[in-house]
Design an enzyme around this catalytic site. Sequence first.
Site, short mmCIF file in Angstrom:
data_model
loop_
_atom_site.label_atom_id
_atom_site.label_comp_id
_atom_site.label_asym_id
_atom_site.label_seq_id
_atom_site.Cartn_x
_atom_site.Cartn_y
_atom_site.Cartn_z
N LYS A 128 5.47 23.71 18.52
CA LYS A 128 4.54 24.68 19.13
C LYS A 128 3.53 25.16 18.10
CE LYS A 128 6.06 28.48 16.95
NZ LYS A 128 5.28 29.11 15.92
N PRO A 142 7.86 18.79 11.06
CA PRO A 142 8.22 19.23 9.70
C PRO A 142 9.06 20.51 9.71
CG PRO A 142 5.88 18.70 9.83
CD PRO A 142 6.41 18.67 11.23
N VAL A 143 9.87 20.66 8.66
CA VAL A 143 10.81 21.78 8.56
C VAL A 143 10.12 22.99 7.91
CG1 VAL A 143 13.00 22.48 7.49
CG2 VAL A 143 12.70 20.13 8.33
N GLY A 160 6.16 26.46 10.46
CA GLY A 160 5.43 27.28 11.43
C GLY A 160 5.28 26.60 12.77
N GLY A 217 13.09 23.91 14.02
CA GLY A 217 14.52 24.22 14.12
C GLY A 217 14.87 24.78 15.49
N ALA A 225 13.22 24.14 18.17
CA ALA A 225 13.08 23.02 19.09
C ALA A 225 14.39 22.23 19.16
CB ALA A 225 11.93 22.11 18.64
N ASP A 256 12.26 31.67 19.01
CA ASP A 256 11.37 30.67 19.60
C ASP A 256 12.10 29.65 20.49
OD1 ASP A 256 9.22 31.79 18.22
OD2 ASP A 256 9.39 30.39 16.54
O1 C5P Z 1 14.46 34.55 15.36
P1 C5P Z 1 14.35 33.70 14.16
O2 C5P Z 1 15.69 33.40 13.54
O3 C5P Z 1 13.55 32.45 14.38
O4 C5P Z 1 13.54 34.56 13.10
C1 C5P Z 1 13.51 34.23 11.73
C2 C5P Z 1 13.06 35.45 10.94
O5 C5P Z 1 11.68 35.76 11.23
C3 C5P Z 1 13.81 36.72 11.28
O6 C5P Z 1 14.97 36.85 10.50
C4 C5P Z 1 12.79 37.81 10.95
O7 C5P Z 1 12.77 38.06 9.56
C5 C5P Z 1 11.47 37.14 11.30
N1 C5P Z 1 11.00 37.51 12.66
C6 C5P Z 1 10.50 38.78 12.89
N2 C5P Z 1 10.06 39.13 14.14
C7 C5P Z 1 10.08 38.22 15.15
C8 C5P Z 1 10.56 36.91 14.94
C9 C5P Z 1 11.01 36.58 13.67
O8 C5P Z 1 10.48 39.61 11.97
N3 C5P Z 1 9.63 38.58 16.35
#
Ligand code: C5P
Length: 326
Positions: free
Chosen positions: A11, A100-101, A104, A108, A110, A142
């Site tokens: 995305k 790619p890992v 952005g 992961g 996905a 996500d």
């Molecule tokens: O939810 P996810 O594990 O993908 O998020 C990774 C990190 O990104 C979270 O630990 C947080 O630090 C940050 N994040 C955030 N606010 C969001 C989504 C992600 O601060 N809405």
Amino acid sequence: MTAVTARVPAKVNLQLSVGPPRADGYHDLVTVFHAVSLFDEVTVAPAERDTVLVTGEGNGSVPLDGSNLAVRAVAALVDAVGPGCRDAPGVSIEIRKRIPVAAGLAGGSADAAAALVACNELWGTGLSQQELCEVASHVGSDVAFALIGGTAIGLGRGDQVTPALVTGTYHWVLTFASVELSTAAVYAACDRLRASRGGRPGQPEEARRPAHAGPPGPPRLNTALMAALRSGEPEELGPLLTNDLQPAALSLLPDLRRGLAAGREHGALGALVSGSGPTCAFLARDARHARDLAVALTGAGVCRAVASVVGPAPGATVIGVASEKS
Ligand code: C5P
């Protein structure tokens, strides 16, 4: 059934508006997700014990333990439907990566979404997409979007997803960096930048606030962007793309500015960091312009690799089922 394979897209965020940090460390978002035609594939099969194999793009950086998002997704599904759902003691998960890992692009997340739809099929658990989205929200912010794909508005942490009305196909060039960025580190840098500019953490600097953001307060959906998406005109969409995490990503990787500038010089209608970066996304006028832009960005030496993709792409989809007989 002996194996199920699901395909899942990367995305980009067409709008990423970030609110102040919440008590749980996350940030409330208003985002517009857009799935693009860069896909990972995940195959699950019954096994004597749980195993994970990762091949392809950046496989060396993907954890193989319980922190792997696909593994966490499978565990969350078992939690949701009960351990009786599997007819073997374990499940093997094979992830073939093209996304790619730590780039952005929610690669992961996905893989987690693909593992959910594949296991839902393998075990015949029959959860609806809405039920899978509920499970997905426990795995990562996500993951729910990766299930539904297309173009969608994300609220809350990004996990409350509603499909958006969009016309046409958009052509993008993605530039991949040779380094990774941690999402958490980019959100933290965003908070630091905002604090150092005089506001409270999470209060965007006035000068940088896009016109649609209005007075300080919770972020809002850019209705002009939504209208541009309904028009199907990339020329309308390009100038409206915004990403509140971009200053933070650029502060951590200043070289990304060169890539963004090179894309604009070659006529990209919009150029921005994708999500938390470091991948950058460039909106082209059409397929031919995307090819030219991809060549120009490769020649400019501003990235490790480029990909031409289109959006919106479908969300996680079962593409193969192997049964005893086949
Ligand atoms: O939810 P996810 O594990 O993908 O998020 C990774 C990190 O990104 C979270 O630990 C947080 O630090 C940050 N994040 C955030 N606010 C969001 C989504 C992600 O601060 N809405």
